[in-house]
Motif scaffolding. Structure first.
Motif, PDB file in Angstrom:
ATOM      1  N   ARG A   3      95.796  30.870 117.523  1.00  0.00           N
ATOM      2  CA  ARG A   3      96.031  31.583 118.773  1.00  0.00           C
ATOM      3  C   ARG A   3      97.085  32.680 118.564  1.00  0.00           C
ATOM      4  O   ARG A   3      96.954  33.785 119.081  1.00  0.00           O
ATOM      5  CB  ARG A   3      96.492  30.581 119.833  1.00  0.00           C
ATOM      6  CG  ARG A   3      96.469  31.161 121.227  1.00  0.00           C
ATOM      7  CD  ARG A   3      96.753  30.123 122.272  1.00  0.00           C
ATOM      8  NE  ARG A   3      95.552  29.397 122.654  1.00  0.00           N
ATOM      9  CZ  ARG A   3      95.506  28.546 123.671  1.00  0.00           C
ATOM     10  NH1 ARG A   3      96.596  28.281 124.352  1.00  0.00           N
ATOM     11  NH2 ARG A   3      94.402  27.944 123.992  1.00  0.00           N
ATOM     12  N   ILE A   4      98.107  32.358 117.777  1.00  0.00           N
ATOM     13  CA  ILE A   4      99.154  33.356 117.470  1.00  0.00           C
ATOM     14  C   ILE A   4      98.542  34.528 116.711  1.00  0.00           C
ATOM     15  O   ILE A   4      98.814  35.704 117.009  1.00  0.00           O
ATOM     16  CB  ILE A   4     100.288  32.697 116.645  1.00  0.00           C
ATOM     17  CG1 ILE A   4     101.034  31.678 117.532  1.00  0.00           C
ATOM     18  CG2 ILE A   4     101.252  33.758 116.128  1.00  0.00           C
ATOM     19  CD1 ILE A   4     101.986  30.791 116.764  1.00  0.00           C
ATOM     20  N   LEU A   5      97.703  34.204 115.731  1.00  0.00           N
ATOM     21  CA  LEU A   5      97.048  35.245 114.936  1.00  0.00           C
ATOM     22  C   LEU A   5      96.205  36.152 115.828  1.00  0.00           C
ATOM     23  O   LEU A   5      96.188  37.370 115.664  1.00  0.00           O
ATOM     24  CB  LEU A   5      96.165  34.577 113.862  1.00  0.00           C
ATOM     25  CG  LEU A   5      95.640  35.509 112.767  1.00  0.00           C
ATOM     26  CD1 LEU A   5      96.780  35.999 111.892  1.00  0.00           C
ATOM     27  CD2 LEU A   5      94.598  34.796 111.930  1.00  0.00           C
ATOM     28  N   PHE A   6      95.521  35.544 116.803  1.00  0.00           N
ATOM     29  CA  PHE A   6      94.696  36.315 117.732  1.00  0.00           C
ATOM     30  C   PHE A   6      95.538  37.331 118.506  1.00  0.00           C
ATOM     31  O   PHE A   6      95.182  38.501 118.622  1.00  0.00           O
ATOM     32  CB  PHE A   6      93.992  35.357 118.708  1.00  0.00           C
ATOM     33  CG  PHE A   6      93.298  36.071 119.846  1.00  0.00           C
ATOM     34  CD1 PHE A   6      92.093  36.722 119.637  1.00  0.00           C
ATOM     35  CD2 PHE A   6      93.869  36.084 121.110  1.00  0.00           C
ATOM     36  CE1 PHE A   6      91.464  37.390 120.680  1.00  0.00           C
ATOM     37  CE2 PHE A   6      93.242  36.754 122.157  1.00  0.00           C
ATOM     38  CZ  PHE A   6      92.036  37.400 121.944  1.00  0.00           C
ATOM     39  N   PHE A   7      96.705  36.873 118.987  1.00  0.00           N
ATOM     40  CA  PHE A   7      97.547  37.789 119.766  1.00  0.00           C
ATOM     41  C   PHE A   7      98.169  38.874 118.891  1.00  0.00           C
ATOM     42  O   PHE A   7      98.352  40.010 119.324  1.00  0.00           O
ATOM     43  CB  PHE A   7      98.637  36.995 120.499  1.00  0.00           C
ATOM     44  CG  PHE A   7      98.111  36.349 121.764  1.00  0.00           C
ATOM     45  CD1 PHE A   7      97.714  37.144 122.834  1.00  0.00           C
ATOM     46  CD2 PHE A   7      98.002  34.973 121.858  1.00  0.00           C
ATOM     47  CE1 PHE A   7      97.224  36.554 123.989  1.00  0.00           C
ATOM     48  CE2 PHE A   7      97.506  34.384 123.016  1.00  0.00           C
ATOM     49  CZ  PHE A   7      97.112  35.171 124.085  1.00  0.00           C
ATOM     50  N   VAL A   8      98.469  38.507 117.633  1.00  0.00           N
ATOM     51  CA  VAL A   8      99.012  39.515 116.716  1.00  0.00           C
ATOM     52  C   VAL A   8      97.973  40.600 116.459  1.00  0.00           C
ATOM     53  O   VAL A   8      98.276  41.801 116.499  1.00  0.00           O
ATOM     54  CB  VAL A   8      99.463  38.850 115.388  1.00  0.00           C
ATOM     55  CG1 VAL A   8      99.747  39.908 114.332  1.00  0.00           C
ATOM     56  CG2 VAL A   8     100.700  37.983 115.616  1.00  0.00           C
ATOM     57  N   LEU A   9      96.731  40.186 116.229  1.00  0.00           N
ATOM     58  CA  LEU A   9      95.660  41.157 115.988  1.00  0.00           C
ATOM     59  C   LEU A   9      95.379  41.994 117.238  1.00  0.00           C
ATOM     60  O   LEU A   9      95.109  43.186 117.148  1.00  0.00           O
ATOM     61  CB  LEU A   9      94.386  40.438 115.533  1.00  0.00           C
ATOM     62  CG  LEU A   9      94.435  39.877 114.108  1.00  0.00           C
ATOM     63  CD1 LEU A   9      93.194  39.040 113.830  1.00  0.00           C
ATOM     64  CD2 LEU A   9      94.568  40.991 113.077  1.00  0.00           C
ATOM     65  N   LEU A  10      95.466  41.343 118.405  1.00  0.00           N
ATOM     66  CA  LEU A  10      95.250  42.060 119.661  1.00  0.00           C
ATOM     67  C   LEU A  10      96.320  43.132 119.857  1.00  0.00           C
ATOM     68  O   LEU A  10      96.028  44.278 120.207  1.00  0.00           O
ATOM     69  CB  LEU A  10      95.272  41.066 120.833  1.00  0.00           C
ATOM     70  CG  LEU A  10      94.884  41.655 122.200  1.00  0.00           C
ATOM     71  CD1 LEU A  10      93.398  41.957 122.254  1.00  0.00           C
ATOM     72  CD2 LEU A  10      95.265  40.680 123.306  1.00  0.00           C
ATOM     73  N   ALA A  11      97.569  42.774 119.588  1.00  0.00           N
ATOM     74  CA  ALA A  11      98.668  43.720 119.716  1.00  0.00           C
ATOM     75  C   ALA A  11      98.491  44.873 118.733  1.00  0.00           C
ATOM     76  O   ALA A  11      98.728  46.041 119.067  1.00  0.00           O
ATOM     77  CB  ALA A  11      99.998  43.015 119.467  1.00  0.00           C
ATOM     78  N   LEU A  12      98.056  44.556 117.521  1.00  0.00           N
ATOM     79  CA  LEU A  12      97.834  45.586 116.507  1.00  0.00           C
ATOM     80  C   LEU A  12      96.721  46.534 116.949  1.00  0.00           C
ATOM     81  O   LEU A  12      96.841  47.753 116.807  1.00  0.00           O
ATOM     82  CB  LEU A  12      97.459  44.915 115.176  1.00  0.00           C
ATOM     83  CG  LEU A  12      97.414  45.850 113.964  1.00  0.00           C
ATOM     84  CD1 LEU A  12      98.816  46.289 113.582  1.00  0.00           C
ATOM     85  CD2 LEU A  12      96.745  45.153 112.792  1.00  0.00           C
ATOM     86  N   ALA A  13      95.641  45.982 117.517  1.00  0.00           N
ATOM     87  CA  ALA A  13      94.527  46.812 117.987  1.00  0.00           C
ATOM     88  C   ALA A  13      94.979  47.736 119.107  1.00  0.00           C
ATOM     89  O   ALA A  13      94.648  48.925 119.120  1.00  0.00           O
ATOM     90  CB  ALA A  13      93.384  45.922 118.460  1.00  0.00           C
ATOM     91  N   ILE A  14      95.759  47.198 120.044  1.00  0.00           N
ATOM     92  CA  ILE A  14      96.265  48.019 121.152  1.00  0.00           C
ATOM     93  C   ILE A  14      97.162  49.134 120.613  1.00  0.00           C
ATOM     94  O   ILE A  14      97.066  50.289 121.015  1.00  0.00           O
ATOM     95  CB  ILE A  14      97.023  47.135 122.165  1.00  0.00           C
ATOM     96  CG1 ILE A  14      96.033  46.228 122.910  1.00  0.00           C
ATOM     97  CG2 ILE A  14      97.819  47.989 123.145  1.00  0.00           C
ATOM     98  CD1 ILE A  14      96.698  45.144 123.735  1.00  0.00           C
ATOM     99  N   TYR A  15      97.997  48.784 119.625  1.00  0.00           N
ATOM    100  CA  TYR A  15      98.896  49.767 119.041  1.00  0.00           C
ATOM    101  C   TYR A  15      98.116  50.896 118.366  1.00  0.00           C
ATOM    102  O   TYR A  15      98.432  52.076 118.520  1.00  0.00           O
ATOM    103  CB  TYR A  15      99.820  49.061 118.028  1.00  0.00           C
ATOM    104  CG  TYR A  15     100.664  50.004 117.222  1.00  0.00           C
ATOM    105  CD1 TYR A  15     101.743  50.661 117.811  1.00  0.00           C
ATOM    106  CD2 TYR A  15     100.400  50.237 115.873  1.00  0.00           C
ATOM    107  CE1 TYR A  15     102.515  51.540 117.077  1.00  0.00           C
ATOM    108  CE2 TYR A  15     101.166  51.100 115.132  1.00  0.00           C
ATOM    109  CZ  TYR A  15     102.222  51.761 115.731  1.00  0.00           C
ATOM    110  OH  TYR A  15     102.987  52.624 115.014  1.00  0.00           O
ATOM    111  N   LEU A  16      97.056  50.530 117.628  1.00  0.00           N
ATOM    112  CA  LEU A  16      96.264  51.542 116.929  1.00  0.00           C
ATOM    113  C   LEU A  16      95.540  52.455 117.910  1.00  0.00           C
ATOM    114  O   LEU A  16      95.489  53.667 117.712  1.00  0.00           O
ATOM    115  CB  LEU A  16      95.264  50.874 115.987  1.00  0.00           C
ATOM    116  CG  LEU A  16      95.884  50.239 114.734  1.00  0.00           C
ATOM    117  CD1 LEU A  16      94.824  49.460 113.963  1.00  0.00           C
ATOM    118  CD2 LEU A  16      96.524  51.288 113.836  1.00  0.00           C
ATOM    119  N   VAL A  17      94.989  51.879 118.986  1.00  0.00           N
ATOM    120  CA  VAL A  17      94.308  52.690 120.000  1.00  0.00           C
ATOM    121  C   VAL A  17      95.309  53.627 120.670  1.00  0.00           C
ATOM    122  O   VAL A  17      95.052  54.810 120.878  1.00  0.00           O
ATOM    123  CB  VAL A  17      93.624  51.775 121.053  1.00  0.00           C
ATOM    124  CG1 VAL A  17      93.162  52.589 122.267  1.00  0.00           C
ATOM    125  CG2 VAL A  17      92.440  51.049 120.432  1.00  0.00           C
TER     126      VAL A  17
END
Ligand SMILES: [Zn+2]
Length: 76
Positions: A3-17
């Protein structure tokens, strides 16, 4: 843990967009679709003006209508 990994990837995706959107808002020189603003000088007073705001007559540029009228005829 996953679940932590999911949120880290989500934050990274938002940052890249977000970064992509920021880059789009800043037009850079040399980008296609963003023409460089050419400067020309007035044939009467020598003032530098943007090409798209200059008045053109006899292949000479002028900063204003008055200078265009009062300009001596181009020698040819
Ligand atoms: Zn002028």
């Amino acid at each position: 843990m996953s679940r932590i990994l999911f949120f880290v990837l989500l934050a990274l995706a938002i940052y890249l967009v977000w970064r992509m959107l920021q880059k789009k808002q800043l037009p850079r020189e040399g980008d296609p679709g963003v023409p460089r603003l050419a400067m020309v000088s007035c044939a009467t007073c020598g003032l530098h003006i943007p090409h798209n705001e200059a008045l053109l007559q006899d292949e000479r540029y002028f900063c204003c209508e008055e200078h265009r009228r009062t300009a001596p005829p181009a020698d040819k």
